[in-house]
Design an enzyme around this catalytic site. Structure first.
Site, mmCIF file in Angstrom:
data_model
loop_
_atom_site.group_PDB
_atom_site.id
_atom_site.type_symbol
_atom_site.label_atom_id
_atom_site.label_comp_id
_atom_site.label_asym_id
_atom_site.label_seq_id
_atom_site.Cartn_x
_atom_site.Cartn_y
_atom_site.Cartn_z
ATOM 1 N N ASP A 37 0.911 -1.295 0.032
ATOM 2 C CA ASP A 37 0.010 -0.098 -0.047
ATOM 3 C C ASP A 37 1.014 1.178 -0.087
ATOM 4 O O ASP A 37 1.887 1.139 0.603
ATOM 5 C CB ASP A 37 -0.688 -0.074 1.269
ATOM 6 C CG ASP A 37 -1.854 1.143 1.487
ATOM 7 O OD1 ASP A 37 -2.519 1.448 0.336
ATOM 8 O OD2 ASP A 37 -1.940 1.858 2.455
ATOM 9 N N ASP A 60 -1.458 -0.690 6.132
ATOM 10 C CA ASP A 60 -1.351 -0.028 7.662
ATOM 11 C C ASP A 60 -2.633 -0.352 8.407
ATOM 12 O O ASP A 60 -2.923 0.067 9.416
ATOM 13 C CB ASP A 60 -1.011 1.423 7.658
ATOM 14 C CG ASP A 60 -1.999 2.118 6.963
ATOM 15 O OD1 ASP A 60 -3.060 1.514 6.334
ATOM 16 O OD2 ASP A 60 -2.069 3.420 6.862
ATOM 17 N N ASP A 64 -7.258 -1.464 4.977
ATOM 18 C CA ASP A 64 -6.797 -2.597 4.279
ATOM 19 C C ASP A 64 -7.182 -3.919 4.607
ATOM 20 O O ASP A 64 -7.084 -4.868 4.011
ATOM 21 C CB ASP A 64 -5.296 -2.567 4.231
ATOM 22 C CG ASP A 64 -4.711 -1.326 3.684
ATOM 23 O OD1 ASP A 64 -5.515 -0.730 2.755
ATOM 24 O OD2 ASP A 64 -3.487 -0.826 4.003
#
Lengths: 532, 125
Positions: A204, A420, A424
């Site tokens: 990410d 994080d 997600d």
């Protein structure tokens, strides 16, 4: 690991109490060199704290008012007070201990095969011992009974299901412990085995590759350009062209009153350079445009192109410079003083210091590195260029991240997703391995297979290295135990006797049996010496 | 073949047959964990050269508390693992150590010592 006592202020008095009696919302005083007893938020004072036992980070972390402190970490230089937020079994340390224990009690998938074998092992050895007894009694040399007894007993002794049974759990326990020492929480044996077989990593962008927090990167004057971030450490004030200091000071003074996240970046940028911000006389936020304020008797405008057009301010070459900044993935803001265009402040989410090194290391391990982000393509590509990522999935909505992970899996790859945490979660769950980074929150830990307490991407590399080292250790142990048993049992049964006259004594068998267990344990302990 | 050899051979075959029967053929009924007032399905497990009872039957969806009591000093049994529920516990000699978990899936699961020498079975219905 935890402190035994805590110094708590109750009824205006300081008192040392056992750490078990600290309650949430208690005020705790910590002096230099002491262990912080529980988790909490600093409310007074500042210090540097050694958090290495939780995060594996060797450098002390600076703590000031509002920062979170973690129980069991060591206060270095300063004294401070904090308000306890988590005590007893809710502290980060207690959570980590529970998690590591649970993981150490879990199974590596390969263990299931070993278990099937073990279930047959004991009765099979007993049967073999009886067969050996009967065969030696019926067909062996005299004294038949003595030989038959020796063979049967030796077989029972030398067979070592221990080595087979310990082979994986010993390495698993060591490997997971090793991870915890390095700030990596591996949640189960499954995660360990899958991490070994990865061939693609999806990162990410925000908060994983980057710091996830905007920082002031450039200050451009209407006529010349002076960059801050690229020069490394901020230069001393004396060396800064005063026009730049002025611009930054005025802008920061205005933005201090704003709640916009980009405003905070400007204020922090000015403070980091030792500039003293002034108070604003008038302040007006213009939604969708920017802000207008009066500071030190001057009228300051900060905002986007729309604001400048609305106020009829000529931008000249600034407009071109603004485009270049935007191309680099930064967010430019125009500043006008007393109706004249003065310059541009650019803010961007900056890349973590070691992201580039970590990504290079991942590529070297043979992993395909992919970046995923909800940001626009231009920003995404700019960041990807900086850190050396070749494949970028940009403008992906949070709910589509999991789908993109699946697409990569359909290409036949074992995929790790690094994010994080909270937003997600579906992608972390969809991936073969989900790694939550830079967080100790329960939600993120629950959603991930591996949690990296430290924010650094190097943790991903270390986690994969530990998994590979552990699994290699497991295979070595299994092969060792298998070879030992498949060679030892036939010898104990006397297969060598007809050819060489060799028959093992029960004493030697006992020695060999212990030795096999010692070998497995020693090999697992060898793993402890592993360093990143 | 002399009578004594015949006898030994026969004795061997019978022993093998009983090993096969004991380890693989016989179905042990298992002990059903009792439901306590606290809502837990609880049972004591004696750890001494093995687990007694070694087959425990519990109902799915209700929390289980197994109270292990280790009554021996042999280090073999100092830890108990229930890998399918990611649980493990140290068993100090003579102490009662509760291990709690929620059996959320039906099936047969094993609990074992750290070396896998002592084994017990947990049946979730």
């Amino acid at each position: 690991m935890q402190a035994k006592t805590a110094r708590v202020i109750r009824d205006g008095k300081e008192a040392d109490i056992p750490v078990e009696e600290v309650l949430v919302n208690d005020l705790v005083v910590v002096r230099p060199g002491e262990k912080i007893p529980v988790d909490g938020d600093v409310i007074e004072g500042s210090s540097a704290v050694d958090e290495s036992m939780i995060t594996g980070e060797s450098l002390p972390v600076s703590k000031k008012v509002g920062d979170e402190v973690i129980g069991a970490t060591i206060n270095k230089t300063g004294a401070f007070k904090f308000r306890a937020t988590k005590v007893g079994k809710d502290t980060a340390l207690a959570n980590i201990i529970r998690l590591v224990q649970d993981a150490q009690g879990s199974k590596v998938p390969i263990q299931r095969i070993v278990d099937k074998v073990s279930a047959f092992f004991t009765p099979a050895v007993m049967i073999l011992a009886i067969v050996g007894f009967v065969v030696w009694y019926d067909f062996g040399p005299a004294p038949a009974l003595a030989y038959a007894l020796i063979v049967a007993v030796t077989t029972l002794i030398i067979a070592c299901p221990c080595a087979l049974g310990m082979a994986t759990p010993m390495s698993l326990t060591t490997g997971i412990g090793l991870g915890a020492q390095n700030g990596i929480l591996i949640r189960s044996g499954d995660a360990l085995q899958s991490a070994e077989r990865l061939n693609a990593v999806i990162l990410d962008k925000t908060g994983t590759i980057t710091k996830g927090k905007p920082e002031l990167t450039d200050v451009v004057l209407a006529d010349s350009r002076w960059q801050i971030a690229d020069s490394g450490a901020s230069p001393a004030i004396g060396h800064q062209p005063s026009a730049i200091s002025d611009l930054l000071r005025l802008a920061a003074s205005v933005e201090k009153s704003s709640e916009h996240p980009l405003a905070l970046a400007i204020v922090e940028g000015a403070q980091a350079r030792g500039l003293k911000v002034s108070d604003v006389q008038t302040f007006e936020a213009i939604p969708g445009h920017g802000v207008s304020a009066g500071v030190e008797g001057r009228r300051v405008l900060i905002g986007n192109l729309k604001l400048m057009n609305r106020e009829g301010i000529a931008l000249g070459s600034l407009e071109e410079k603004s485009k270049t900044l935007a191309d680099d993935g930064k967010t430019p803001m125009y500043v006008a003083l007393d109706g004249q265009a003065a310059g541009i402040l650019a803010v961007a989410d900056t890349v973590k210091e070691d992201s580039k090194t970590a990504i290079a290391a991942m590529k070297k391990m043979g992993l395909e590195v992919v970046m995923i982000t909800g940001d626009n393509e231009r920003t995404a590509k700019a960041i990807a260029r900086q850190v050396g990522v070749d494949r970028v999935l940009a403008e992906v909505l949070p709910q589509d991240k999991a789908f993109n992970v699946q697409k990569l899996q359909l290409e036949g790859k074992k995929v790790a997703m690094v994010g994080d945490g909270i937003n997600d979660a579906p992608a972390l769950a969809q991936a073969d391995i989900g790694l939550a980074i830079g967080t100790g929150t329960d939600v993120a830990i629950e959603a991930s297979d591996i949690t990296l307490i430290k924010g650094s991407l190097m943790g991903v590399v270390t986690a994969i290295q530990i998994s590979r080292a552990t699994m290699r250790n497991v295979y070595q142990n299994l092969v060792g135990a298998f070879v030992y048993n498949s060679a030892g049992i036939p010898i104990a049964l006397g297969v060598l006797y007809p050819f060489f006259g060799i028959l093992l004594s029960p004493l030697l068998a006992a020695l060999a049996m212990s030795f096999s267990s010692v070998t497995v344990i020693s090999n697992a302990n060898r793993l402890k010496r592993w360093t990143p | 073949m002399t009578p004594d050899k015949l006898l030994v051979t026969l004795f061997g075959l019978v022993t093998i047959a009983s090993i096969v029967w004991f380890f693989w053929l016989v179905k042990k009924p298992g002990v059903k964990a009792a439901l306590t007032t606290g809502g837990y399905q609880e049972t004591m497990v004696l750890v001494k050269g093995g687990y007694t009872p070694d087959v425990i039957v519990v109902e799915r969806g209700k929390p289980v508390r197994l109270n292990f009591v280790r009554a021996e000093s042999a280090s073999c049994s100092e830890m108990v693992l229930i890998p399918d529920f990611k649980k493990s516990a140290q068993l100090p000699e003579g102490e009662t150590v509760p291990v709690e978990f929620l059996p959320d899936k039906p099936g047969e699961f094993e609990f074992q010592c750290q070396m896998g020498m002592l084994r017990g079975k947990l049946i979730v219905e």
